[in-house]
Write a protein that holds these residues in place. Structure first.
Motif, short mmCIF file in Angstrom:
data_model
loop_
_atom_site.label_atom_id
_atom_site.label_comp_id
_atom_site.label_asym_id
_atom_site.label_seq_id
_atom_site.Cartn_x
_atom_site.Cartn_y
_atom_site.Cartn_z
N PRO A 208 0.83 -1.20 0.00
CA PRO A 208 0.00 0.00 0.00
C PRO A 208 0.87 1.26 0.00
CG PRO A 208 -0.86 -1.58 1.56
CD PRO A 208 0.48 -2.10 1.10
N GLY A 209 0.58 2.17 -0.87
CA GLY A 209 1.38 3.38 -0.99
C GLY A 209 2.55 3.22 -1.94
N GLY A 210 2.76 2.04 -2.46
CA GLY A 210 3.79 1.82 -3.45
C GLY A 210 5.13 1.35 -2.96
N GLY A 211 5.33 1.35 -1.63
CA GLY A 211 6.60 0.85 -1.08
C GLY A 211 7.76 1.75 -1.41
N PRO A 212 8.91 1.20 -1.68
CA PRO A 212 9.24 -0.22 -1.76
C PRO A 212 9.43 -0.85 -0.39
CG PRO A 212 11.23 1.05 -2.07
CD PRO A 212 10.08 2.04 -1.92
N PRO B 217 20.86 -6.79 9.95
CA PRO B 217 21.99 -6.08 10.57
C PRO B 217 22.93 -6.96 11.39
CG PRO B 217 19.95 -5.59 11.74
CD PRO B 217 19.58 -6.40 10.53
N ALA B 218 22.44 -8.09 11.87
CA ALA B 218 23.25 -8.98 12.70
C ALA B 218 22.66 -10.38 12.59
CB ALA B 218 23.22 -8.50 14.16
N PRO B 219 23.40 -11.39 13.04
CA PRO B 219 22.84 -12.74 13.00
C PRO B 219 21.50 -12.80 13.75
CG PRO B 219 25.17 -12.84 13.51
CD PRO B 219 24.77 -11.38 13.56
N GLU B 220 20.54 -13.45 13.14
CA GLU B 220 19.21 -13.64 13.72
C GLU B 220 18.48 -12.33 13.99
OE1 GLU B 220 19.25 -16.48 16.92
OE2 GLU B 220 20.59 -17.81 15.83
N ARG B 221 18.80 -11.28 13.23
CA ARG B 221 18.11 -9.99 13.35
C ARG B 221 17.61 -9.56 11.98
NH1 ARG B 221 16.46 -8.46 18.03
NH2 ARG B 221 16.50 -6.30 17.36
N LEU B 222 16.45 -8.92 11.96
CA LEU B 222 15.84 -8.47 10.73
C LEU B 222 15.21 -7.10 10.98
CD1 LEU B 222 13.55 -10.46 8.39
CD2 LEU B 222 12.58 -8.50 9.55
N SER B 223 15.27 -6.23 9.99
CA SER B 223 14.50 -4.99 10.03
C SER B 223 13.79 -4.84 8.69
CB SER B 223 15.37 -3.77 10.34
OG SER B 223 16.19 -3.45 9.25
N ALA B 224 12.62 -4.22 8.72
CA ALA B 224 11.82 -4.06 7.50
C ALA B 224 11.15 -2.70 7.53
CB ALA B 224 10.79 -5.17 7.41
N TYR B 225 10.95 -2.16 6.33
CA TYR B 225 10.31 -0.85 6.17
C TYR B 225 9.62 -0.84 4.82
CZ TYR B 225 9.80 4.19 5.51
OH TYR B 225 9.30 5.44 5.29
N ALA B 226 8.35 -0.38 4.80
CA ALA B 226 7.61 -0.34 3.54
C ALA B 226 6.92 1.00 3.33
CB ALA B 226 6.60 -1.48 3.50
N PRO C 153 -0.42 8.74 6.86
CA PRO C 153 -1.65 8.99 6.12
C PRO C 153 -1.95 7.84 5.16
CG PRO C 153 0.15 10.23 5.16
CD PRO C 153 0.69 9.57 6.40
N PRO C 154 -3.21 7.68 4.79
CA PRO C 154 -3.56 6.68 3.78
C PRO C 154 -2.84 7.01 2.47
CG PRO C 154 -5.53 7.52 4.87
CD PRO C 154 -4.38 8.38 5.31
N PRO C 155 -2.44 6.05 1.70
CA PRO C 155 -2.56 4.62 1.90
C PRO C 155 -1.38 4.01 2.66
CG PRO C 155 -1.75 5.01 -0.30
CD PRO C 155 -1.97 6.37 0.34
N LEU C 156 -0.40 4.85 3.05
CA LEU C 156 0.77 4.33 3.77
C LEU C 156 0.41 3.69 5.09
CD1 LEU C 156 3.43 7.13 3.17
CD2 LEU C 156 3.28 4.89 2.08
N ASP C 157 -0.73 4.08 5.67
CA ASP C 157 -1.13 3.52 6.96
C ASP C 157 -1.37 2.01 6.89
OD1 ASP C 157 -3.40 3.83 5.38
OD2 ASP C 157 -4.68 4.37 7.08
N ALA C 158 -1.57 1.47 5.70
CA ALA C 158 -1.78 0.02 5.54
C ALA C 158 -0.50 -0.74 5.22
CB ALA C 158 -2.82 -0.23 4.46
N ALA C 159 0.60 -0.02 5.01
CA ALA C 159 1.86 -0.69 4.66
C ALA C 159 2.37 -1.58 5.79
CB ALA C 159 2.91 0.36 4.28
N ASP C 160 2.19 -1.13 7.03
CA ASP C 160 2.68 -1.93 8.16
C ASP C 160 1.96 -3.28 8.23
OD1 ASP C 160 4.31 0.19 8.78
OD2 ASP C 160 3.11 0.87 10.47
#
Length: 141
Positions: free
Chosen positions: A48-52, A58-67, A96-103
């Motif tokens: 939603p909102g086009g991303g990307p 960043p480290a073993p067994e760690r993940l970060s995400a952003y959309a 704001p919409p439509p970014l509010d649905a990206a999470d």
């Protein structure tokens, strides 16, 4: 040289060549550490909102995400080619919409426990309804 001996020599040499070629080894979770990937193609419901979608390890067994709205981060088990990232912590920005649905889109992706595949600098996350192709970002991008 007999046919049996010739076959033995060919198979033995072939096995040695395969064992010495590091590119023949399947990627492991440690191959992702310190790398960041950005989506270039999504087959299925788009962000939603086009991303990307950006996914980093960043480290073993760690993940970060952003959309496009909040950043999510936490532990991730990448064993057996599946991403298990339950209970990611998130920032709490109101978007704001439509970014509010990206999470929710990101949460749904990881709740589906996508299979992951790494081919050089291309990471693919696949669920039963979605395929996300991501390319590694270099430091100068």
């Amino acid at each position: 040289m007999t046919a049996a001996l010739r076959a033995f020599v060919v198979l033995t040499l072939g096995g040695l060549l395969c064992a010495c070629n590091p590119s023949s080894a399947a990627p492991t979770a440690t191959d992702l550490v310190g790398r960041e990937f950005v989506s270039t193609e999504i087959v299925g419901t788009p962000v939603p909102g086009g991303g990307p979608l950006t996914v980093a390890f960043p480290a073993p067994e760690r993940l970060s995400a952003y959309a496009g709205c909040n950043r999510m981060m936490g532990t991730a088990d990448l064993s057996r080619g599946v991403v298990r990232a339950d209970g990611l912590a998130t920032t709490m920005m109101a978007c704001p919409p439509p970014l509010d649905a990206a999470d929710q889109w990101v949460q749904n992706l990881f709740a589906a426990r996508p299979r992951w595949h790494l081919d050089g600098d291309v990471l693919t996350l696949t669920t039963s309804t979605l395929r996300v192709t991501l390319v590694e970002q270099s430091a100068d991008n």
